[in-house]
Design a protein around this motif. Structure first.
Motif, PDB file in Angstrom:
ATOM      1  N   ILE A 546     -93.157  -3.092 -52.589  1.00 33.49           N
ATOM      2  CA  ILE A 546     -93.002  -2.512 -51.248  1.00 33.49           C
ATOM      3  C   ILE A 546     -91.871  -1.499 -51.287  1.00 33.49           C
ATOM      4  O   ILE A 546     -91.984  -0.391 -50.753  1.00 33.49           O
ATOM      5  N   ASN A 547     -90.773  -1.882 -51.935  1.00 31.93           N
ATOM      6  CA  ASN A 547     -89.641  -0.983 -52.178  1.00 31.93           C
ATOM      7  C   ASN A 547     -89.178  -1.194 -53.610  1.00 31.93           C
ATOM      8  O   ASN A 547     -89.451  -2.226 -54.226  1.00 31.93           O
ATOM      9  N   GLY A 548     -88.421  -0.222 -54.134  1.00 33.92           N
ATOM     10  CA  GLY A 548     -87.973  -0.311 -55.510  1.00 33.92           C
ATOM     11  C   GLY A 548     -88.984   0.315 -56.456  1.00 33.92           C
ATOM     12  O   GLY A 548     -90.029   0.821 -56.038  1.00 33.92           O
ATOM     13  N   THR A 549     -88.669   0.302 -57.734  1.00 37.45           N
ATOM     14  CA  THR A 549     -89.519   0.996 -58.705  1.00 37.45           C
ATOM     15  C   THR A 549     -89.808   0.128 -59.925  1.00 37.45           C
ATOM     16  O   THR A 549     -89.040  -0.768 -60.279  1.00 37.45           O
ATOM     17  N   ARG A 550     -90.929   0.428 -60.561  1.00 38.66           N
ATOM     18  CA  ARG A 550     -91.307  -0.158 -61.847  1.00 38.66           C
ATOM     19  C   ARG A 550     -91.294   0.956 -62.881  1.00 38.66           C
ATOM     20  O   ARG A 550     -91.932   1.995 -62.688  1.00 38.66           O
ATOM     21  N   HIS A 551     -90.563   0.761 -63.972  1.00 40.01           N
ATOM     22  CA  HIS A 551     -90.516   1.733 -65.060  1.00 40.01           C
ATOM     23  C   HIS A 551     -91.221   1.141 -66.271  1.00 40.01           C
ATOM     24  O   HIS A 551     -90.937   0.014 -66.678  1.00 40.01           O
ATOM     25  N   ALA A 552     -92.142   1.904 -66.862  1.00 38.68           N
ATOM     26  CA  ALA A 552     -92.854   1.454 -68.063  1.00 38.68           C
ATOM     27  C   ALA A 552     -92.965   2.617 -69.040  1.00 38.68           C
ATOM     28  O   ALA A 552     -93.221   3.761 -68.640  1.00 38.68           O
TER      29      ALA A 552
END
Length: 710
Positions: A546-552
């Motif tokens: 919903i908020n924040g990020t995913r880094h891959a």
């Protein structure tokens, strides 16, 4: 617009021989609708195209893929009408014998060859035979699919019964709660699982039934529960196998109702009181009521709700959940409810099949403590080494179609088994040496007339010796995760200040910050419903924060093993077909090799997946997951249904693997063998526990003491 296959052939192979051109266009033109994928096209014509020019196999496969695509496009546009060829094509003569054996399979186009053709005649005949055989196999497969639906094999049991035991049992004089079943067999379909073996269960002891996947442990429990194997009729049996059916009954009430004696007495009491209140009593009701009250007091019926509540709480049911209707629970919670009902009912013989599969670490720890004071007999199938060490008093080892009993827990079994094997090996070597010594004497004096009587005596002695059998050793389980990939530079995978919820009024995570790399060996623990699987799906990108990020990392390739992997397998096909559907374009040998890495070999790979044991299905899921060679694995409860040897092999494979690993598990053994980091998922947070599993276990034990469950 995509070029037609004729144009592709002319453009890619301008120097192609006209005879060969006619043959290839004939095959593609007439049999186009029969090709299932590009690999079929390559099988049919790839060998010839490799001889035409200087293209390598990969180039030829790509050209075959283009031709297959043009065939599919032609089929869609023309409603599968046959294409009119530029040159006439003839159907070669097929022998009557071959045609009849293939049920007159038709539609294979071949050119009649003259003596001056430049085409390799032997290769052409071989290709024609290969294509024809493929048509025949497909015809047979289609016929089988339409002929009959999948029929699963059924288990059966037989035993030699004693007339004396039968007579004593039927007379009602047998008051022993021991179970002794001699000389019995158990089969599953045509496969014999147990033969001429015996099972002895002494009342009040707790037995752990162990053995490799697929040998018949679950089947044996079912045979006991159904009384297909003779258990004295006065011994009550409960087999925790099916989840509780969902209805309007509250969870606590559902557990209370499992005590049929208490429920019967309470109903009779209510009925008698109603008669007395209505004035319809004949005077005997009061006497019977006194008997009922005495019996209720004897079984401590007034303490039953509190005891049921303690069992439910230990298995993870909050006070609110205990008042919920059973239909509101998921399948996993209904299985816990079934276990709670069995524990509350206290049968004479309790049969448990992998009870820890449905539990988190907290509930497993509670169950271990609870069963240690169990008064009647338990027979439990479990792969959890620590659970067996904490609970059982005896081990029953199923192998080589027989049962062997050992006193003590699992660790004692390992030690005793190793000692037995060493003794058996020494005995075998001593017998072998003795035989060789006799044989040396016989060979030395065979033709010596003076020693003829001695030689004859030695020969007779050799004949009388028992048959010498080498030591039976179970094959070692080996798993291997392919890791032929390049090293990736950090950051690999991370969640930064992630907020997530399924409904706004119930926020699951806030400010979630976690990261992993190719060196990671991370285990996530926590109570069921705390969000462990949700964290995995956020890491995979299946769920969006919903908020924040995913880094891959852009080259990150994740392999995912779901705890519900069985639900995702097609049960109606065999393992080879399963891989073929998911990853087309490989040979059958390649699929067999991939399955063989995980112990699915020989006839196992050709049996319907539905007929495999739970552990064997898990192995098939591993084979499917690792086929694309991921560089990072996310595993959700990977040990469910696996035997202990396979869990050990899984731990070794994960430790050797050069990529990253994040797993959710309740198996203490796997956690201790593999994980370098322990994350606890609790109260909307994921926190690292520096002390590892020992610290987490101490935290749970302290909670139990504080809450009065120990």
């Amino acid at each position: 617009m995509m070029a037609a296959y004729v144009d592709i052939l002319k453009n890619e192979f301008p120097q192609i021989d006209s005879e060969l051109f006619d043959y290839i266009t004939g095959v593609l033109g007439s049999g186009g609708s029969d090709f299932e994928d590009a690999e079929d096209v390559f099988d049919a014509i790839g060998g010839f195209l490799q001889d035409v020019g200087d293209k390598n196999e990969d180039d030829i496969r790509e050209i075959c893929f283009q031709m297959f695509s043009s065939l599919q496009l032609t089929k869609c546009n023309s409603g599968q009408q046959q294409m009119l060829l530029d040159t006439p094509v003839q159907l070669s003569q097929v022998s009557a014998d071959t045609a009849s054996s293939a049920n007159e399979v038709q539609g294979i186009w071949m050119v009649r060859r003259n003596q001056n053709t430049t085409v390799d005649a032997k290769k052409l005949e071989k290709a024609e035979a290969k294509l024809k055989a493929k048509h025949e196999r497909r015809y047979e497969k289609d016929s089988q699919k339409t002929a009959s639906p999948l029929v699963l094999e059924e288990a059966s049991a037989s035993q030699a019964s004693s007339k004396k035991d039968t007579r004593v049992d039927s007379s009602g004089k047998n008051r022993s709660y021991d179970v002794r079943i001699e000389n019995f067999d158990v089969s599953f379909g045509e496969r014999c699982l147990l033969q001429g073996t015996e099972l002895c269960l002494s009342s009040g002891r707790r037995y752990g039934l162990i053995g490799r996947n697929g040998l018949g442990k679950t089947t044996l429990l079912k045979m006991l529960a159904s009384r297909s194997l003779h258990v004295p009729s006065h011994i009550t049996i409960l087999h925790v196998e099916q989840e509780v059916a969902g209805d309007d009954t509250m969870a606590l009430q559902s557990v209370l109702e499992s005590d049929s004696v208490r429920e019967g007495l309470l109903k009779e009491e209510h009925l008698l009181n109603a008669h007395i209140a209505n004035g319809t009593s004949d005077g005997l009701e009061s006497v019977r009521l006194s008997e009922i009250y005495a019996k209720l007091e004897e079984i401590e019926a007034d303490k039953a709700p509190a005891r049921a509540s303690v069992i439910l709480a230990g298995l993870g049911f909050s006070p609110k959940m205990q008042q919920q209707e059973t239909k509101e629970f998921s399948g996993g919670w209904r299985m816990r409810l079934a276990l709670a009902r069995a524990l509350f009912a206290r049968p004479d013989l309790l049969l448990l099949d992998e009870p820890t599969n449905m539990l988190d670490v907290r509930a497993i720890l509670w169950l271990e403590n609870y069963l240690q004071t169990w008064q009647s007999t338990i027979l439990v199938v479990s792969h959890d080494r620590n659970f067996l060490n904490a609970v059982v008093t005896d081990i029953i080892h199923l192998h080589s179609q027989r049962l062997e009993s050992y006193r003590g827990d699992y660790e004692n079994f390992i030690k005793t088994k190793e000692d037995r094997l060493k003794n058996q090996q020494r005995e075998y070597e001593a017998q072998l040496q003795y035989r060789e010594h006799i044989q040396v004497f016989i060979d030395r004096f065979r033709y010596n007339a003076n020693r003829a009587a001695q030689v004859q005596s030695k020969l007779k002695l050799l004949e009388k010796l028992p048959e010498l059998k080498p030591l039976e050793k179970e094959s070692e389980v080996v798993l291997r995760f392919p890791d032929n990939f390049e090293k990736l530079s950090p950051p690999i995978l991370q969640l930064d200040e992630v907020e997530f919820y399924y409904t706004p009024d119930q926020r699951l995570f806030t400010g979630l910050c976690v990261s992993a790399d190719l060196e990671s060996r991370i285990c996530i623990v926590g109570e069921n419903g705390a969000g462990k699987s949700t964290v995995l799906k956020l890491l995979m990108g299946e769920l969006t924060p919903i908020n924040g990020t995913r880094h891959a990392h852009r080259n990150l390739k994740i392999g995912y093993f779901s705890q519900h992997h069985v639900d995702q397998l097609d049960l109606n096909v065999c393992s080879i077909e399963l891989l073929l559907k998911r990853f087309p374009g490989h040979t059958e040998e390649e699929y067999r090799h991939q399955l063989g890495r995980y112990g699915i070999t020989g006839e196992l790979s050709t049996r319907p997946v539905a007929s495999l044991s739970g552990g064997q299905k898990s192995r098939v899921a591993f084979a499917q997951m690792t086929m694309p060679s991921p560089n990072f694995y996310i595993l959700d409860e990977p040990t469910n249904h696996l035997d202990m040897e396979t869990i050990e092999a899984l731990a070794k494979a994960l430790n050797i693997f050069k990529g990253g690993v994040v797993l959710v598990s309740h198996d203490e053994r796997l956690i201790r063998l593999v994980c370098k980091e322990l994350w606890v998922c609790e109260s909307g947070r994921v926190q690292r526990v520096d002390g590892g599993f020992d610290e987490y276990r101490d935290i749970l034990q302290e909670q139990f003491r504080r809450e009065g469950y120990l």
